[in-house]
Enzyme design. Structure first.
Site, mmCIF file in Angstrom:
data_model
loop_
_atom_site.group_PDB
_atom_site.id
_atom_site.type_symbol
_atom_site.label_atom_id
_atom_site.label_comp_id
_atom_site.label_asym_id
_atom_site.label_seq_id
_atom_site.Cartn_x
_atom_site.Cartn_y
_atom_site.Cartn_z
ATOM 1 C CD GLU A 1 35.910 39.983 41.324
ATOM 2 O OE1 GLU A 1 36.664 39.830 40.341
ATOM 3 O OE2 GLU A 1 36.322 39.969 42.494
ATOM 4 C CD GLU B 1 35.331 36.544 44.680
ATOM 5 O OE1 GLU B 1 36.553 36.812 44.587
ATOM 6 O OE2 GLU B 1 34.607 36.281 43.708
#
Length: 1023
Positions: free
Chosen positions: A196, A308
Site C-alpha cells: 500500500e 486485498e
C-alpha cells in the site's frame, strides 16, 4: 405497450452490445509478460499461467500469527476446501530479525519452506508479500523494532541506512521464494513489492509529478528481488482509488511494477467505523463501492485485481467482545464478493481469511490480543456461516471457466421487471456465456424483492423464469444468474438458481444448483428432451417443460437436497442453502484450477479436506462434528470409501451416489484449572533492589537519532537501549529533595504506567483505547523521601502496546519528560535533578535468548526475565494461591500452575480457549479503589498468549492452539497480574473446549518437536 417497447429496446441493445463485444474486444487488449518468461502473463481480462486463463480467488493468512507449523496445513486445507485457487501471506521482517545482524528463517516456525511445499501438494497459487513494510496491524507495520530508533532514517525511502537494513532480510526471503516459483514448476504466482505504498506522485496523480524518492525506493526493492532470483511478476497494491501508483497504464515514471491492484475495505477495516470515514466517506452498512470505472481508467490493459479485499475487520482495544461479525458476516460475503464479480474482478484475495492471534508483542496499539478479523476461518480455527457462504462463491468461480474473460455489456434496472433490482451483464466474447450479477439497486436496503430477468442466450432473448415463479433477493443478498454455461460437452442454457459447481463423471456432468428454502428455481439444459426426479417425502416438487432444443425444469426448493436425472445423461442436484453449506467438491489433482474431470462431490460433513481415488476406493479426509450422513458422487468405478483412513460401510442409491454414516466424535472434558501458586514479581519497586545485574542497562544517552526529541535528558526511549517490547522498567535515582515529579510517557493506544517512590505507589495511568500518551504531576507524600543519605529511587513501569504504523513508526516508546519538582518554587533557585537512570526489558534485549519463541514473546517483568513462565521452572517453594487469582496492594503477582496431561482422544481435532473473568463489578475511574484496574498476561508453556485489560478492553476469550498446548503432556500455565491501584486485582481464569471434530488432523499427535523449550539456569542472571 410501454413495457413491450422497453423489452424490445433491451433485447436489441443487448444483441448489439454482444455483437460489438465479440467482434472488437478480444483483439483490443495486448497480452503482457515481465520480459523474463511467458509462464505468467496477463491482459485486460485475467492472468494466464502457461497459456491458460485463471481466476484468482485467494485468502490471506499469517504463519507468524500461528507459530505451530503443523497447523499451517489445517488452515491451508480449509482455504483449499472453500474452492479458492490461491492464498496470500505477509512475511514479517520483525519475526525473522531480532537484531540488525540476524535474519532467521530456520528456527521453529520461522522456517517457511513447508508453506511453499503445502501449496504445491494441495494445489494453490501463492501471492508472496514480503514487505519490507507490511502494516498488518502489527507493531511498526512489521518492521523490526530496532529499526524505529531513527538511526536508520525515516524508513520507506532510498536512505542508504534504511536500504542496508532491509537488504539482508529481503535477500533471504527472495532466495527462499525463488526455489518455489511457478516458473520452475512450483506455485508462487507473484511477488508483491512493499505494501500500500501509494506514493509515486507528489500532489494529485493526475498531474503526473513523480516522487523521485519513492521511485528510487521502489526500484531498489525490485532490483533486490530480481537479483535474488524472483522471476515471477512483481506486483503492488494501491491503498485506495486516489493514489494511482506504480501501474504502467497510468504512469510513465520510474518504479512501475509488472502488475498492480487495488485494496478495498468498503465496510471499514476496523470495528470502530469512525476511523474509516476518510477513505470511503460516511460509513453506511452494505454500501458498495464502484471499482469498474477506476480499473478502466487506471489499469485498462491489466486484470481487475484486488490484492486485498475485505474479509472482515480487526477489533480495537475497546471494540465489542468477539468482534463485529454483524457488519462483515455471511450476508457481507454473499453481497460484496458477488458485487466484485459484477465489477469484472478476476483476481481477488480476502484479508483476512484466517487472522490468528497477536501472541507475544506482535500487535500494534490499534488492536488487542485477538486478530480474529471476523475472518471466515475464526481465530480458534472453527468454520461457520461466513466460511460456508464464501464457499458458495468460491466453488462457483472455480468451475465457471468462462468467467476469466468477460466484457461488461451493461448494468441497470432495465434488466429486470422490478425497479428495486439491478443487474450487471458480463459476457464472454469467445463463448457467449453470460453472467448476470443481480443486487438491490440500493444495496443498503435488504427488502424482500421478487423479479424476472431479461437475458440474451444462444436460444435468443428470454425473460426468466419462463414457467411461473420468480427470482428472489431476500435481504442483503446477490445472485449470479448464468446463461450458456458449459458443462463439458453439454450446456446449461440458463438457471435462476445459482450454480454451486459441477463435475464430469464418466463423461457426463453432475450439476449442483442451490437456492434458499422455499424459493422457486428454473433451469434449462440444451439437448435434453425428458427427465425424471427422484421422489421422496421431503424432495422438491419438480416440473418438466419441453421446448425446441432444450428441456426446462422448474421447482420449489424444499429443505435438503433433491435429484433430477435428464435423458441426455445430465444429473442435477438441487440444494437449499443449509445443504449447500456442507456440500464439497474436493480436488483429485494438485492443479489449482481443478479441471472438471478431477473432482468428486461430497455432501454432509462439517469439512472435506481432500479426496483421492485409487482403483475402486475413494479416500476422503475431513472433519465431522456430529452424526453425519455422508453422500458421495463419483465415477462409477468407485464403490468403496475410506474416511480419515478408516473403511466405512456404504450403500448405493438408485441415482448412483454412495451413502454412509459417520459417527459422532467423542467428547472431551478438561481438568479443573487449579493448583495455583503465587509469587511477587515487582521487587524493583523497593529502593534497596539491586539493579546492577545483566537485566539492566544504564540509560545515559544525551542525544538521539530519533527526530522526536525528548523534553528532558537523558533520553529515556526504550528502543535506544535494545528493549523493544511490552513492559519496561525505569529506575531513576536522585539525592536532592523534591516535592514531586512530572512524567510524560508515550506507549501507544491502551498503554498504561505506574510510578513508585521508594516502594510507595504514587500514581497509575490506567489507559484509554484512544490515547497513546499520558502525563501527570505526581506529588511525593510525606515520609516517602529518604533521610539517611541514601538515594531516592523512582520506579516507572511502562506498558508498551506496540509501535505506530506507516509514518508513525518512529514515534518513541518511553518517557518523553521526567522532571523533578522543587520543594518550594518561591525560594529554590535550582530544580532538583536525577543523577542517573537504568532500564530493564526483555531478558537479553536483542540477543534473542529464546530464539524459538522469539524476542517479541517476552516483556521485561521480573517473572519473565527469570523464566517463571517457562516449563520446567521449580516453583516448589512458592505458596499456594486461591483459585480467583486475587490479591490486594499495588504490585505485580505471578500465578503459576502445572496441569497434568490432558485426556485427548486420538483422531480428533480439539480447539481450546482460556477465558478470563474480572470478578469485581466496580468500574470506578479512581485509581484508589478499582479492582478492575489491572493488566494481566497469559502464558501457556512459555508463550505469551493473551493480554487481559478489563479497564480498557473487552476481550476475555483467548484461543490457544495445539502445539502451544501440549495435548499429551503437562501444561504450564502462568498469569502475570499487574494491579495498578492499592485495591489490587480480582480475576479468575478458566478454560473451555471450543469444538471437537473427528478429523484427519490428529491434534494429539502433531509434530511439534522443539516448539516448547524449557527453563534454564541462564535465566537467573536476569533477576
Amino acid at each position: 405497450m410501454i413495457r413491450i417497447f422497453q423489452l424490445l429496446l433491451f433485447f436489441l441493445g443487448s444483441f448489439r452490445a454482444v455483437t460489438v463485444a465479440q467482434n472488437n474486444s478480444v483483439a483490443e487488449w495486448p497480452i503482457h509478460d515481465n520480459g523474463l518468461n511467458k509462464v505468467v502473463q496477463w491482459d485486460h481480462y485475467s492472468f494466464y499461467v502457461n497459456g491458460q486463463r485463471i481466476f484468482i480467488f485467494s485468502g490471506e493468512f499469517h504463519y507468524w500469527r500461528i507459530p505451530v507449523p503443523a497447523l499451517w496445513r489445517d488452515v491451508l486445507e480449509k482455504i483449499k476446501a472453500i474452492g479458492f485457487t490461491g492464498f496470500a501471506f505477509y512475511s514479517s521482517w520483525a519475526y525473522h530479525a531480532p537484531n540488525n545482524h540476524t535474519v532467521d528463517f530456520s528456527t521453529g516456525a520461522r522456517d517457511i519452506t513447508s508453506i511453499y511445499e503445502l501449496a504445491k501438494e494441495l494445489g494453490m497459487y501463492i501471492i508472496v508479500r514480503p514487505g519490507p513494510y507490511v502494516n498488518a496491524e502489527a507493531s511498526a507495520g512489521g518492521f523490526p523494532l530496532w529499526l524505529t530508533t531513527g538511526a536508520y532514517g525515516s524508513t520507506r525511502n532510498d536512505d542508504p541506512r534504511y536500504t542496508a537494513a532491509w537488504e539482508p532480510y529481503l535477500a533471504e526471503v527472495s532466495e527462499i521464494t525463488s526455489r518455489y516459483q511457478i516458473t520452475d514448476g512450483h506455485n508462487t504466482f507473484c511477488y508483491q513489492i512493499e505494501n500500500e505504498y501509494g506514493q509515486q506522485w507528489i500532489g494529485d496523480p493526475v498531474d503526473r509529478n513523480p516522487n523521485q524518492t519513492a521511485v528510487a525506493y521502489m526500484e531498489l526493492l525490485q532490483a533486490s528481488a530480481r537479483k535474488h532470483g524472483i522471476t515471477v511478476p512483481l506486483t503492488g497494491n494501491d491503498p485506495n482509488m486516489r493514489t494511482k501508483s506504480w501501474g504502467s497504464d497510468w504512469s510513465d515514471a520510474g518504479g512501475n511494477l509488472d502488475a498492480v491492484g487495488l485494496d478495498s475495505y468498503p465496510s471499514c477495516w476496523s470495528c470502530d467505523v469512525s476511523v474509516c470515514t476518510g477513505t470511503n466517506g460516511e460509513y453506511v452498512p452494505y454500501k458498495v463501492l464502484q471499482y469498474y470505472d477506476y480499473f478502466q481508467e487506471v489499469q485498462p490493459s491489466m486484470p481487475f485485481f484486488m490484492p486485498e479485499f475485505q474479509g472482515g475487520s480487526y477489533n480495537p482495544w475497546d471494540g465489542p467482545e468477539g468482534g463485529c461479525t454483524e457488519d462483515t458476516g455471511a450476508d457481507f460475503a454473499n453481497l460484496f464478493y458477488r458485487w466484485n464479480i459484477g465489477q469484472r474482478v478476476t483476481a481477488m484475495s480476502l484479508y483476512m481469511m484466517y487472522g490468528g492471534t497477536n501472541w507475544g508483542g506482535l500487535a500494534a496499539p490499534v488492536t488487542a490480543t485477538s486478530y480474529d478479523y471476523s475472518a471466515p476461518i475464526s481465530e480458534d480455527r472453527s468454520i461457520g456461516a461466513k466460511y460456508y457462504e464464501t464457499k458458495l462463491l468460491g466453488l462457483f468461480t472455480r468451475s465457471a471457466k468462462d468467467l476469466t474473460m468477460t466484457d461488461r455489456i451493461g448494468n441497470g434496472t432495465q434488466y429486470t421487471d422490478n425497479t428495486a433490482i439491478s443487474a450487471t451483464e458480463l459476457r464472454n466474447p469467445e463463448t457467449n456465456a453470460a453472467f448476470y450479477v443481480t443486487t438491490h439497486q440500493d444495496t443498503t436496503l435488504g427488502t424482500d424483492e421478487s423479479f424476472k430477468l431479461h437475458v440474451d442466450t444462444s436460444h435468443g432473448a428470454l425473460t426468466i423464469p419462463k414457467h411461473g415463479g420468480s427470482i428472489r433477493l431476500n435481504g442483503h443478498q446477490s445472485k449470479i444468474i448464468v446463461t450458456d454455461f458449459r458443462l463439458g460437452s453439454d450446456t446449461l442454457l440458463y438457471s435462476t438458481a445459482e450454480v454451486l459447481t459441477y463435475a464430469l463423471f464418466d463423461r457426463k456432468p453432475t450439476l449442483v444448483l442451490w437456492v434458499p428454502t422455499g424459493e422457486s428455481g428454473e433451469f434449462a439444459i440444451k439437448g435434453a428432451r425428458s427427465g425424471s426426479a427422484v421422489t421422496c417425502p421431503d424432495c422438491s416438487p419438480v416440473k418438466f417443460h419441453r421446448s425446441k432444443g432444450s428441456l426446462t425444469v422448474s421447482f420449489t426448493q424444499a429443505e435438503g437436497s433433491s435429484i433430477v436425472q435428464l435423458d441426455n445423461g445430465v444429473r442435477v442436484i438441487l440444494l437449499d442453502r443449509k445443504s449447500a453449506y456442507t456440500f464439497w467438491a474436493p480436488a483429485l489433482t494438485d492443479d489449482p484450477l481443478v479441471p472438471e474431470t478431477d473432482s468428486v462431490l461430497v455432501s454432509g460433513p462439517y469439512l472435506v479436506r481432500s479426496a483421492r481415488v485409487s482403483g475402486s476406493t475413494l479416500a476422503l479426509r475431513g472433519d465431522s462434528n456430529g452424526e453425519t450422513t455422508l453422500e458421495v458422487f463419483a465415477p462409477k468405478k468407485v464403490n468403496k470409501i475410506t474416511w480419515n483412513g478408516r473403511k466405512i460401510k456404504v450403500s448405493k442409491t438408485r441415482y448412483g451416489s454412495l451413502k454412509a454414516n459417520l459417527a459422532k466424535p467423542p467428547s472431551v472434558k478438561l481438568p479443573a484449572l487449579d493448583g495455583w501458586k503465587v509469587s511477587d514479581s515487582l521487587p524493583e519497586r523497593f529502593a534497596d533492589y539491586d539493579d546492577s545485574g545483566a537485566a539492566w542497562v544504564e540509560a545515559n544517552h544525551i542525544t538521539t537519532p530519533n527526530p522526536h526529541k525528548p523534553a528532558t535528558l537523558p533520553v529515556l526511549y526504550a528502543d535506544e537501549y535494545g528493549f523493544h517490547n511490552g513492559v519496561r522498567l525505569w529506575r531513576g535515582y536522585f539525592n536532592s529533595s523534591a516535592s514531586g515529579v512530572f512524567l510524560n510517557i508515550q506507549g501507544g493506544a491502551a498503554f498504561g504506567w505506574s510510578a513508585y517512590l521508594n516502594g510507595h505507589l504514587l500514581h497509575s495511568y490506567l489507559g484509554d483505547a484512544s490515547i497513546n500518551q499520558a502525563n501527570g504531576t505526581l506529588t511525593f507524600p510525606e515520609n516517602t523521601l529518604t533521610t539517611d543519605g541514601t538515594p531516592n529511587v523512582l520506579l516507572v513501569i511502562h506498558d508498551d502496546t506496540g509501535h505506530d504504523q506507516t509514518t508513525g513508526v518512529l514515534n518513541p516508546r518511553g518517557i518523553l519528560e521526567a522532571r523533578l519538582l522543587p520543594l518550594d518554587t518561591d525560594t529554590d533557585t535550582e530544580s532538583p535533578e536525577f543523577t542517573y537512570w537504568r532500564v530493564a526489558g526483555t531478558a537479553g534485549g536483542e540477543s534473542d535468548l529464546d530464539p524459538v519463541r522469539g524476542v517479541y514473546n517476552e516483556d521485561g517483568l521480573y517473572a519473565e526475565r527469570v523464566g517463571w513462565h517457562l516449563p520446567g521452572f521449580d516453583d516448589s517453594e512458592w505458596p499456594e494461591a486461591n483459585s480467583s487469582l486475587s490479591f490486594t496492594g499495588a504490585t505485580i503477582k505471578f500465578f503459576r500452575t502445572v496441569i497434568p496431561p490432558l485426556d485427548i482422544p486420538q483422531g480428533v481435532d480439539v480447539s481450546i480457549s482460556f477465558v478470563f473473568t474480572a470478578t469485581s463489578a466496580s468500574n470506578s475511574s479512581s485509581a484508589g479503589g478499582n479492582t478492575r484496574a489491572f493488566r494481566a498476561q497469559l502464558f501457556v508453556n512459555g508463550y505469551q498468549y493473551g493480554r487481559f485489560n478489563p479497564y480498557v478492553g473487552n476481550q476475555v476469550v483467548y484461543p490457544v492452539p495445539p502445539g502451544i498446548l501440549d495435548y499429551n503432556g503437562e501444561n504450564t500455565i502462568g498469569v502475570a497480574v499487574w494491579a495498578q491501584t492499592d485495591a489490587g486485582a480480582s480475576l479468575e481464569l478458566d478454560w473451555r473446549v471450543n469444538y471437537v471434530v473427528d478429523s484427519s488432523l490428529d491434534a494429539a499427535n502433531l509434530d511439534v518437536d522443539g516448539l516448547r523449550p524449557v527453563w534454564g539456569e541462564e535465566r537467573l542472571a536476569f533477576a
